[in-house]
Design a protein around this motif. Sequence first.
Motif, mmCIF file in Angstrom:
data_model
loop_
_atom_site.group_PDB
_atom_site.id
_atom_site.type_symbol
_atom_site.label_atom_id
_atom_site.label_comp_id
_atom_site.label_asym_id
_atom_site.label_seq_id
_atom_site.Cartn_x
_atom_site.Cartn_y
_atom_site.Cartn_z
ATOM 1 N N LYS A 48 0.839 -1.308 -0.028
ATOM 2 C CA LYS A 48 -0.026 0.175 0.025
ATOM 3 C C LYS A 48 0.955 1.254 0.004
ATOM 4 C CE LYS A 48 -3.727 -1.963 2.470
ATOM 5 N NZ LYS A 48 -4.645 -2.047 3.879
ATOM 6 N N ILE A 49 0.539 2.324 -0.619
ATOM 7 C CA ILE A 49 1.060 3.530 -0.743
ATOM 8 C C ILE A 49 0.180 4.531 -0.917
ATOM 9 C CG2 ILE A 49 1.950 3.418 -3.260
ATOM 10 C CD1 ILE A 49 4.610 4.994 -2.129
ATOM 11 N N ARG A 50 0.070 5.798 -0.457
ATOM 12 C CA ARG A 50 -0.655 6.748 -0.530
ATOM 13 C C ARG A 50 0.120 8.138 -1.115
ATOM 14 N NH1 ARG A 50 -5.832 9.105 1.142
ATOM 15 N NH2 ARG A 50 -6.283 7.073 2.044
ATOM 16 N N LEU A 51 0.071 8.589 -2.122
ATOM 17 C CA LEU A 51 0.748 9.776 -2.559
ATOM 18 C C LEU A 51 -0.334 10.815 -2.531
ATOM 19 C CD1 LEU A 51 2.630 8.276 -5.727
ATOM 20 C CD2 LEU A 51 3.360 8.585 -3.522
ATOM 21 N N GLY A 52 0.061 11.880 -1.752
ATOM 22 C CA GLY A 52 -1.089 13.051 -1.500
ATOM 23 C C GLY A 52 -2.169 12.507 -0.905
ATOM 24 N N LYS A 53 -3.175 12.962 -1.642
ATOM 25 C CA LYS A 53 -4.636 12.359 -0.981
ATOM 26 C C LYS A 53 -5.119 10.997 -1.812
ATOM 27 C CE LYS A 53 -6.242 16.992 0.272
ATOM 28 N NZ LYS A 53 -7.219 18.223 0.048
ATOM 29 N N LYS A 54 -4.282 10.613 -2.656
ATOM 30 C CA LYS A 54 -4.580 9.440 -3.504
ATOM 31 C C LYS A 54 -4.086 8.136 -3.310
ATOM 32 C CE LYS A 54 -5.211 7.640 -8.381
ATOM 33 N NZ LYS A 54 -4.483 7.673 -9.678
ATOM 34 N N GLN A 55 -4.942 7.181 -2.588
ATOM 35 C CA GLN A 55 -4.400 5.628 -2.430
ATOM 36 C C GLN A 55 -3.860 4.912 -3.832
ATOM 37 O OE1 GLN A 55 -4.249 4.554 1.021
ATOM 38 N NE2 GLN A 55 -2.973 3.030 0.056
ATOM 39 N N VAL A 56 -2.638 5.080 -4.093
ATOM 40 C CA VAL A 56 -2.123 4.401 -5.414
ATOM 41 C C VAL A 56 -1.910 3.149 -5.513
ATOM 42 C CG1 VAL A 56 -0.520 4.701 -7.313
ATOM 43 C CG2 VAL A 56 -0.909 6.743 -5.872
ATOM 44 N N LEU A 57 -1.497 2.371 -4.642
ATOM 45 C CA LEU A 57 -1.610 1.017 -4.445
ATOM 46 C C LEU A 57 -2.395 0.650 -3.091
ATOM 47 C CD1 LEU A 57 2.254 0.125 -5.174
ATOM 48 C CD2 LEU A 57 0.174 0.223 -6.647
#
Lengths: 266, 247
Positions: free
Chosen positions: B8-17
């Motif tokens: 799991k990874i979140r970039l800013g407000k978006k949960q990308v993975l």
Amino acid sequence: MTEWLEDGYDYLRDKLIDGIAEVGRIAMLVGDTFRKLGRGLRSFGLVVDQMDHIGVQSLMLVFIVSLFTGAVAAVQAGYQFANVVPLKFIGSVILRSVIIELGPVLTALIVGGRVGASIAAELGTMRVTEQIDALDAMAINPVRYLVVPRVVAAVIMLPMLTIIANFIAIIGGWIVCVTTLDVSTHTYVTSMKTFFFMKDLWSGLIKAFFFGGIIAWMGCYYGFRTEGGAEGVGIATTRAVVSACVLVLVSDYVIANVLFRFIFAS
Amino acid sequence: MIKIRDLKIRLGKKQVLNGVDLDIPTGKTVVVMGRSGTGKSVLFKNIIGLMHPDSGSIEVDGQEVVGLREKDLNEVRKRFGVLFQSGALFDSMTVGENVGLPLREHTKLPDAEIAKRVADRLEWVGLKGVEAMKPASLSGGMRKRVGLARAIAMDPAYILYDEPTTGLDPIMSDVINRLIRSLQQRIGVTSIVVTHDMNSAYHVADEMALLNEGRVVFTGTPDEARTTSNPMVRQFIEGSSEGPIKP
């Protein structure tokens, strides 16, 4: 009214936090540079390349600016001395103002503009075209490979450029003195020799050493932090130059205080 | 073998993975597909440690790489070759210097041996005798092939390809696809190909994985992908804007 105040407070708080974070990131880059210094210096060819780029290629610019700086210093001194101070002291005034202040600071500002911009643009382009990611992926530390050679080259070359700038500026002052102020070469040289103190020269060179580090670190930091494409590179370049120039002037004050109030006070 | 679990990874407000599970078997080529912005490149960068996940696990040959110190991570990275989307060649260096860089940095090989290895790898990718050229004078396809020669210079166990055919004409895309295949057969390398080019995916894949909204929603062979009733895979293969994958 309350909403306006809250917005203003939030804005200032965010700016303060961003500023503190930025100082922290720059400090981490500086610390990382020292940690990678030993391994970075093993690739001395990279340092030599940067010494050419930062030092040798700045020579013509430094030459022109220094020549006119010395000339302007002579014109200003001649104007301010008129009917107040004998012109036989003009050589020492030009010498000391050049080696303590004008030589190192103006050289740093010129090199800061040319080299700071070039480092930020180069590393910024490398960032947006994934070249820095490629270094990481090849297990080559980008700080060791890119930052260490630039910082080392800058702290070596800035004092050298400053010595050259000092010499050229003194010649610029001499040309004005002998051609327009009716001061002989003998008077000019004697005045310089009478009031020359080695600590004045050292203070300028110590400043130049720190200015070199500031210029290279600012260029590298903003280059590494570049985001987006061409616009991001432009922003990084501007920030690198502006912050390098501001920090050169601020640190000039700090270093001058430390040197002349404590180290060279006696 | 690479095992990715609940990444799991979140970039800013978006949960990308959002919980990626994926296995990359040794010696196989796994193609990770997905729409632009679904996190394919983020997954790719997590595997090589260019980005760090918020949680989850990535094992390379049984060694956990999430949270590794830089020194240990670099040892893992030396087992990888990476072909970046743009080639990521160093403009200030010649082609030969680019390909030889990892050898100069990580081995004590003499210059003559490095030059020989560089010439070999360039020949493998069909670019004999271009060592003295600068990247700026190369076409897009040549840049990718030089990038590939650099990626295989250290004889890696794994190669990561980020959008290897993007921006290339169909003929050059086929050249790259054949190279990916031939490298797998020649040196038995394990490959991860991130792409949204279906032609390329079918050509090079032993296994395919479809990434959507931060999760792997399908894994299977190319034949299974062609025949599956999974509506997301069908929509992606058919290139339709209507279906469960939101445009």
